[in-house]
Write a protein that holds these residues in place. Structure first.
Motif, PDB file in Angstrom:
ATOM      1  N   ASP A  88      77.984 -20.017  34.373  1.00 32.87           N
ATOM      2  CA  ASP A  88      79.304 -19.891  34.982  1.00 32.87           C
ATOM      3  C   ASP A  88      79.916 -18.573  34.524  1.00 32.87           C
ATOM      4  O   ASP A  88      80.605 -18.528  33.497  1.00 32.87           O
ATOM      5  N   GLY A  89      79.586 -17.516  35.233  1.00 29.07           N
ATOM      6  CA  GLY A  89      80.114 -16.201  34.882  1.00 29.07           C
ATOM      7  C   GLY A  89      79.573 -15.708  33.565  1.00 29.07           C
ATOM      8  O   GLY A  89      78.373 -15.500  33.404  1.00 29.07           O
ATOM      9  N   GLU A  90      80.469 -15.561  32.572  1.00 30.02           N
ATOM     10  CA  GLU A  90      80.107 -15.025  31.260  1.00 30.02           C
ATOM     11  C   GLU A  90      79.784 -16.122  30.251  1.00 30.02           C
ATOM     12  O   GLU A  90      79.618 -15.834  29.055  1.00 30.02           O
ATOM     13  N   THR A  91      79.713 -17.356  30.695  1.00 29.86           N
ATOM     14  CA  THR A  91      79.343 -18.465  29.818  1.00 29.86           C
ATOM     15  C   THR A  91      78.232 -19.266  30.485  1.00 29.86           C
ATOM     16  O   THR A  91      78.038 -19.208  31.697  1.00 29.86           O
ATOM     17  N   ALA A  92      77.518 -20.017  29.661  1.00 31.94           N
ATOM     18  CA  ALA A  92      76.445 -20.859  30.189  1.00 31.94           C
ATOM     19  C   ALA A  92      76.245 -22.029  29.229  1.00 31.94           C
ATOM     20  O   ALA A  92      76.633 -21.973  28.059  1.00 31.94           O
ATOM     21  N   THR A 117      71.641 -28.914  22.761  1.00 33.41           N
ATOM     22  CA  THR A 117      72.669 -28.545  23.737  1.00 33.41           C
ATOM     23  C   THR A 117      73.230 -27.214  23.279  1.00 33.41           C
ATOM     24  O   THR A 117      73.724 -27.094  22.149  1.00 33.41           O
ATOM     25  N   ASP A 118      73.116 -26.228  24.131  1.00 29.85           N
ATOM     26  CA  ASP A 118      73.535 -24.872  23.795  1.00 29.85           C
ATOM     27  C   ASP A 118      74.690 -24.420  24.666  1.00 29.85           C
ATOM     28  O   ASP A 118      74.746 -24.736  25.860  1.00 29.85           O
ATOM     29  N   HIS A 119      75.555 -23.645  24.035  1.00 33.79           N
ATOM     30  CA  HIS A 119      76.625 -22.944  24.742  1.00 33.79           C
ATOM     31  C   HIS A 119      76.406 -21.464  24.471  1.00 33.79           C
ATOM     32  O   HIS A 119      76.321 -21.048  23.304  1.00 33.79           O
ATOM     33  N   PHE A 120      76.275 -20.700  25.539  1.00 26.41           N
ATOM     34  CA  PHE A 120      75.999 -19.276  25.451  1.00 26.41           C
ATOM     35  C   PHE A 120      77.205 -18.497  25.963  1.00 26.41           C
ATOM     36  O   PHE A 120      77.951 -18.990  26.811  1.00 26.41           O
ATOM     37  N   VAL A 126      75.655  -8.719  26.714  1.00 24.24           N
ATOM     38  CA  VAL A 126      74.555  -9.325  25.964  1.00 24.24           C
ATOM     39  C   VAL A 126      74.794 -10.825  25.804  1.00 24.24           C
ATOM     40  O   VAL A 126      75.847 -11.246  25.318  1.00 24.24           O
ATOM     41  N   TRP A 127      73.792 -11.624  26.208  1.00 25.02           N
ATOM     42  CA  TRP A 127      73.849 -13.075  26.030  1.00 25.02           C
ATOM     43  C   TRP A 127      73.405 -13.432  24.617  1.00 25.02           C
ATOM     44  O   TRP A 127      72.404 -12.906  24.130  1.00 25.02           O
ATOM     45  N   LYS A 128      74.153 -14.340  23.983  1.00 23.64           N
ATOM     46  CA  LYS A 128      73.756 -14.890  22.691  1.00 23.64           C
ATOM     47  C   LYS A 128      74.210 -16.337  22.632  1.00 23.64           C
ATOM     48  O   LYS A 128      74.995 -16.800  23.464  1.00 23.64           O
ATOM     49  N   ILE A 129      73.724 -17.027  21.605  1.00 26.11           N
ATOM     50  CA  ILE A 129      74.112 -18.420  21.398  1.00 26.11           C
ATOM     51  C   ILE A 129      75.465 -18.445  20.699  1.00 26.11           C
ATOM     52  O   ILE A 129      75.629 -17.862  19.627  1.00 26.11           O
ATOM     53  N   LYS A 130      76.422 -19.127  21.298  1.00 23.03           N
ATOM     54  CA  LYS A 130      77.746 -19.319  20.692  1.00 23.03           C
ATOM     55  C   LYS A 130      77.763 -20.609  19.866  1.00 23.03           C
ATOM     56  O   LYS A 130      78.311 -20.655  18.765  1.00 23.03           O
ATOM     57  N   LEU A 131      77.151 -21.666  20.395  1.00 24.05           N
ATOM     58  CA  LEU A 131      77.091 -22.964  19.727  1.00 24.05           C
ATOM     59  C   LEU A 131      75.783 -23.637  20.093  1.00 24.05           C
ATOM     60  O   LEU A 131      75.451 -23.749  21.269  1.00 24.05           O
ATOM     61  N   ARG A 132      75.060 -24.079  19.081  1.00 20.10           N
ATOM     62  CA  ARG A 132      73.828 -24.851  19.292  1.00 20.10           C
ATOM     63  C   ARG A 132      73.983 -26.156  18.537  1.00 20.10           C
ATOM     64  O   ARG A 132      74.241 -26.170  17.339  1.00 20.10           O
ATOM     65  N   GLU A 133      73.833 -27.266  19.281  1.00 19.14           N
ATOM     66  CA  GLU A 133      73.930 -28.598  18.696  1.00 19.14           C
ATOM     67  C   GLU A 133      72.621 -29.338  18.919  1.00 19.14           C
ATOM     68  O   GLU A 133      72.001 -29.200  19.976  1.00 19.14           O
TER      69      GLU A 133
END
Length: 158
Positions: A88-92, A117-120, A126-133
């Motif tokens: 979704d745009g700049e988040t995934a 479950t990842d939030h990018f 540049v894409w990176k992992i913001k939250l990984r659960e």
């Protein structure tokens, strides 16, 4: 109908996101600290669930958690599969199944299964992992297992 540029951006983003998921697995399996460090923002969070401690906030804490995990389970072989990615745009967001075989210092050979479950986020392109659960589905020690061949096999005894 979206533009070709928007469609191409979504395809390229998905490829980059799937590569982050794969690099996470490879970095843990190889103990590749540089690769692992490159997956996160300074304010990222790794939450492996209550079985593995409190959420690790920030790159330095994530890296410290990796060192602890490597000390406890020095051999890891991750298989990440069945990723569902929504951009979704700049988040995934993505959900990815885990099947992992480890050699644990206490339990020995162990099969691990669960769901990440990842939030990018994409920052400055540049894409990176913001939250990984992680949701642990099972931790199943395997009795009587030994590698008969390969890099991790024990040498034959005379």
């Amino acid at each position: 109908m979206t533009t070709i540029e928007a469609r191409l951006d979504k395809i390229e983003s998905r490829i980059e996101i799937e590569e982050l998921v794969s690099k996470y697995a490879q970095s843990f399996d190889r103990h590749d600290r540089d690769m692992l460090r490159g997956l996160w923002f300074e304010d990222s969070v790794l939450n492996l669930g209550s079985n593995f401690g409190e959420p690790f906030k920030g790159i330095d804490n994530i890296m410290a958690a990796a060192e602890t995990l490597w000390a406890k389970t020095p051999k890891m072989h991750h298989w990440m599969a069945n990723s569902i990615v929504v951009i979704d745009g700049e988040t995934a967001r993505a959900e990815t199944a885990l099947d992992c075989f480890v050699i644990d210092s206490e339990d020995g050979p162990t099969q691990v299964g669960g769901l990440y479950t990842d939030h990018f986020e994409r920052r400055e392109g540049v894409w990176k992992i913001k939250l990984r659960e992680f949701d642990l589905h099972y931790w199943a020690p395997v009795s009587g297992w030994s590698a008969a061949a390969g890099a991790d096999a024990e040498p034959a005894k005379a």
